[in-house]
Design a protein around this motif. Sequence first.
Motif, PDB file in Angstrom:
ATOM      1  N   GLY A  57      -7.937  -8.300  12.779  1.00 42.37           N
ATOM      2  CA  GLY A  57      -8.862  -7.244  12.500  1.00 42.37           C
ATOM      3  C   GLY A  57      -9.090  -6.776  11.048  1.00 42.37           C
ATOM      4  O   GLY A  57     -10.284  -6.334  10.676  1.00 42.37           O
ATOM      5  N   SER A  58      -7.938  -6.632  10.490  1.00 40.84           N
ATOM      6  CA  SER A  58      -8.033  -6.282   9.072  1.00 40.84           C
ATOM      7  C   SER A  58      -8.595  -7.123   7.919  1.00 40.84           C
ATOM      8  O   SER A  58      -9.444  -6.697   7.394  1.00 40.84           O
ATOM      9  N   ILE A  59      -8.559  -8.450   8.552  1.00 42.77           N
ATOM     10  CA  ILE A  59      -9.199  -9.398   7.762  1.00 42.77           C
ATOM     11  C   ILE A  59     -10.549  -9.537   7.830  1.00 42.77           C
ATOM     12  O   ILE A  59     -11.566  -9.312   6.780  1.00 42.77           O
ATOM     13  N   ALA A  60     -11.154  -9.105   9.018  1.00 41.52           N
ATOM     14  CA  ALA A  60     -12.372  -9.373   9.368  1.00 41.52           C
ATOM     15  C   ALA A  60     -13.053  -7.891   8.848  1.00 41.52           C
ATOM     16  O   ALA A  60     -14.101  -7.635   8.412  1.00 41.52           O
ATOM     17  N   ALA A  61     -12.247  -6.680   9.127  1.00 37.81           N
ATOM     18  CA  ALA A  61     -13.043  -5.462   8.609  1.00 37.81           C
ATOM     19  C   ALA A  61     -13.348  -5.305   7.115  1.00 37.81           C
ATOM     20  O   ALA A  61     -14.009  -4.555   6.688  1.00 37.81           O
ATOM     21  N   LEU A  62     -12.186  -6.102   6.225  1.00 40.01           N
ATOM     22  CA  LEU A  62     -12.161  -5.931   5.155  1.00 40.01           C
ATOM     23  C   LEU A  62     -13.234  -7.146   4.402  1.00 40.01           C
ATOM     24  O   LEU A  62     -13.432  -7.190   2.996  1.00 40.01           O
ATOM     25  N   GLY A  63     -13.794  -7.765   5.380  1.00 34.44           N
ATOM     26  CA  GLY A  63     -14.973  -8.656   4.944  1.00 34.44           C
ATOM     27  C   GLY A  63     -14.683  -9.821   4.404  1.00 34.44           C
ATOM     28  O   GLY A  63     -15.104 -10.578   3.517  1.00 34.44           O
ATOM     29  N   LEU A  64     -13.307 -10.167   4.596  1.00 31.04           N
ATOM     30  CA  LEU A  64     -12.727 -11.730   4.339  1.00 31.04           C
ATOM     31  C   LEU A  64     -12.960 -12.655   5.256  1.00 31.04           C
ATOM     32  O   LEU A  64     -12.153 -13.693   5.303  1.00 31.04           O
ATOM     33  N   GLU A  65     -13.910 -12.428   6.455  1.00 31.21           N
ATOM     34  CA  GLU A  65     -14.182 -13.580   7.439  1.00 31.21           C
ATOM     35  C   GLU A  65     -14.480 -14.727   6.757  1.00 31.21           C
ATOM     36  O   GLU A  65     -14.118 -15.932   7.265  1.00 31.21           O
ATOM     37  N   ALA A  66     -15.229 -14.822   5.698  1.00 24.78           N
ATOM     38  CA  ALA A  66     -15.832 -16.170   5.203  1.00 24.78           C
ATOM     39  C   ALA A  66     -14.646 -16.885   4.794  1.00 24.78           C
ATOM     40  O   ALA A  66     -14.572 -18.106   4.707  1.00 24.78           O
ATOM     41  N   THR A  67     -13.388 -16.308   3.717  1.00 28.67           N
ATOM     42  CA  THR A  67     -12.373 -16.754   3.242  1.00 28.67           C
ATOM     43  C   THR A  67     -11.531 -17.372   4.720  1.00 28.67           C
ATOM     44  O   THR A  67     -11.083 -18.524   4.395  1.00 28.67           O
ATOM     45  N   ALA A  68     -11.383 -16.645   5.434  1.00 28.12           N
ATOM     46  CA  ALA A  68     -10.549 -16.999   6.558  1.00 28.12           C
ATOM     47  C   ALA A  68     -11.158 -18.053   7.523  1.00 28.12           C
ATOM     48  O   ALA A  68     -10.587 -18.954   7.924  1.00 28.12           O
ATOM     49  N   VAL A  69     -12.653 -18.212   7.421  1.00 27.66           N
ATOM     50  CA  VAL A  69     -13.331 -19.533   8.180  1.00 27.66           C
ATOM     51  C   VAL A  69     -12.928 -20.748   7.424  1.00 27.66           C
ATOM     52  O   VAL A  69     -12.656 -21.608   8.148  1.00 27.66           O
ATOM     53  N   THR A  70     -13.085 -20.662   6.091  1.00 32.51           N
ATOM     54  CA  THR A  70     -12.772 -21.808   5.141  1.00 32.51           C
ATOM     55  C   THR A  70     -11.149 -22.201   5.409  1.00 32.51           C
ATOM     56  O   THR A  70     -11.021 -23.510   5.750  1.00 32.51           O
ATOM     57  N   LEU A  71     -10.147 -21.272   5.315  1.00 27.76           N
ATOM     58  CA  LEU A  71      -8.918 -21.546   5.340  1.00 27.76           C
ATOM     59  C   LEU A  71      -8.798 -21.872   6.858  1.00 27.76           C
ATOM     60  O   LEU A  71      -7.967 -23.156   7.145  1.00 27.76           O
TER      61      LEU A  71
END
Length: 210
Positions: A57-71
């Motif tokens: 939830g923290s990853i998504a809430a901080l707007g890091l979802e694009a990086t997470a999707v790539t990883l």
Amino acid sequence: MASVPITTFLAGFGVGLAVAAPIGPMGVLCIQRTLAFGLAAGLATGLGAATVHVTFGSIAALGLEATAVTLLGAGTQGLSLLSAVLLFWFGARILKRTTVLDPYPPQSERWLHLYASALLFGLSNPMTVLLFIAVIPALTASNDLQAAPVLVIGVFLGSILWWTILSIATALIRSRLSAGATALTNRASGLTLVALGMLMLMKAFGQTLP
């Protein structure tokens, strides 16, 4: 202005509850541990799952979802394989274990082990990551980082509420089960986790059921 944090909190609470509530592998593990070792074992497992939900939830809430999707895209097969191995491991341990009707002795290392294993298992599940990445940005209309902690707190409370309810309900049932019924339930839980491990293994290699 005061309504914005409340709305954000309720959105996070709803996400945490919705992601935790479906009875998947983690739910089976929480139920089995509560039946075998008591309420505290189920709560320790649920806390591990809720920690995973807060992390995603923290990853998504901080707007890091694009990086997470790539990883995640680069490591989906590896995560699926790890998840399958953990499912097989949990299932095998449950199937080999002698039924225990008394709860674990109050030793902190016992609860830490239950918490850590649930945390590792949750982090290895790529479907949970994808679900958070897909849902949370849709619920946050603005990119206000000041609202992110409120959202994450809501996710944690929603998730931990479900695991508490599930553990308490299972503990109440446990008190009514005979040793034979508990052993049968443990065996069914172990076989379920092994079956889910097979599905995860097939997913890792891009296979589907006929």
